[in-house]
Write an enzyme that holds these catalytic residues in place. Sequence first.
Site: not given
Length: 470
Positions: A282, A285, A349-350, A383, A442
Amino acid sequence: MAKLKLRRIDCATGDAAEEIARLRDRLSPQGDIVSARGRELTEKVFGQALSPQRVVDRICTDVVRRGLPAVLHYTEQLDGARLTAQTIKASAAEIAEAHAGADPAFLETVRRVRQNILSFQLGLLHRDAVLSVAGSHELRLRYRPLRRVGICVPGGAAAYPSTLLMTVCPAQAAGVQELAIVMPPTPFGAYNRDMLATCHELGVTEVYRVGGAQAVAALAYGVEGIQAVDMIVGPGNLFVTLAKRQVYGKVAIDMLAGPTEVVVLADDSAPPAYVAADLISQAEHAPGASMLITWHGPLLDQVMTMLDRQLAHLPRGDLARESLENFGALVLARDCREAIACANQIAPEHLHLATRDPETILERIENAGAIFLGHYTPVALGDYVAGPSHVLPTGGTARWASGLSANDFLRRSSVIRFSKSGLEAMAADVRMLAHKEGLAGHAASVDIRLQDSEANPVSAPGKSRQSNPC
């Protein structure tokens, strides 16, 4: 090469929770992490130093005001690509040619992964629900797909056919008919032949050479040649994320998905080489946040050794090293319970549970975008190939947000039908609540239907009536 310098956090110290929170927030939309080149470009284009939010404000406002000329202007200024109304869209011939010249083995992989994703996404689709009460009423919840969706695909530092698969396939599983892809005009984006070939393989025909905030604005507001969409999905840099937040309300968005992150929660059974590889996967990235949490002290030094060893042999090792040093951490918890609490605080996230018995720990995990169990389930499977979308909440938003799925592309409507007897049975409750709220109209809308049928005739079923014009 100098040894990796990776911060260590000891949960036995009083400020560990605050340090972890600061680290997590740096890559959130509030973190304003922009590269030196990005800051220089901002000053060059706008003539002054602006925050990312002000840059996005300027771009979105200009696109609303001037339309396509503004999109083309910022594409040239920020991406260095001079495009026209005729060249901003990839032609059908270009897309088909890229597919015809693609590596057959690559296309076979795309087909297999597409099938994996569709099999999973089709299996979790919401279905219409009905509640019938005989002689009284029927209640339905009806689902329909969105008409048109825009998909943002990054393409600044690398090409991501996986992102096309993980966004297009869930939308197609939901039944979305119109998909508009925006990718930056770069060799990794809309000029990448593998990306165009993947679009063709997935049946996507609308591909636009535009990225950044101007792409989000074009999709949200519509400009000459790019029809407005109903929803925008897909990951991106900080400017894309802030632009999605700005246009929310005009269109739907999936989430504020920022730079990637992983937390590896490991015990003494975790092979240090595996843990190091997960952290690097990761971090490469760039930016990406990678964190190890363990209560087995010796693992920290063992993983550090493996990180140095593995980084030296990777093409993006320098970028991964920079990410690890800026956004990574090795966290020592006092026990398993504290490690789990720490992971839940981060809401990553992971989350990789690299432990002897991950299923037991899983029961106590509350906040994570995607969870990977055991030593043979690296995050890379999620992924690329597993089936759940890799578009996931980041920056701690997994406390309340979920990963993208086919169901996000469905709208739901309630459908309600009452008979006269059903109306009579509930009339008193309607009157009570209407009068409590001071909304007598109503109550009147019920009462008028319950008056003498001769005074208020309603055609009975089977009697003559006009044919249905629909």
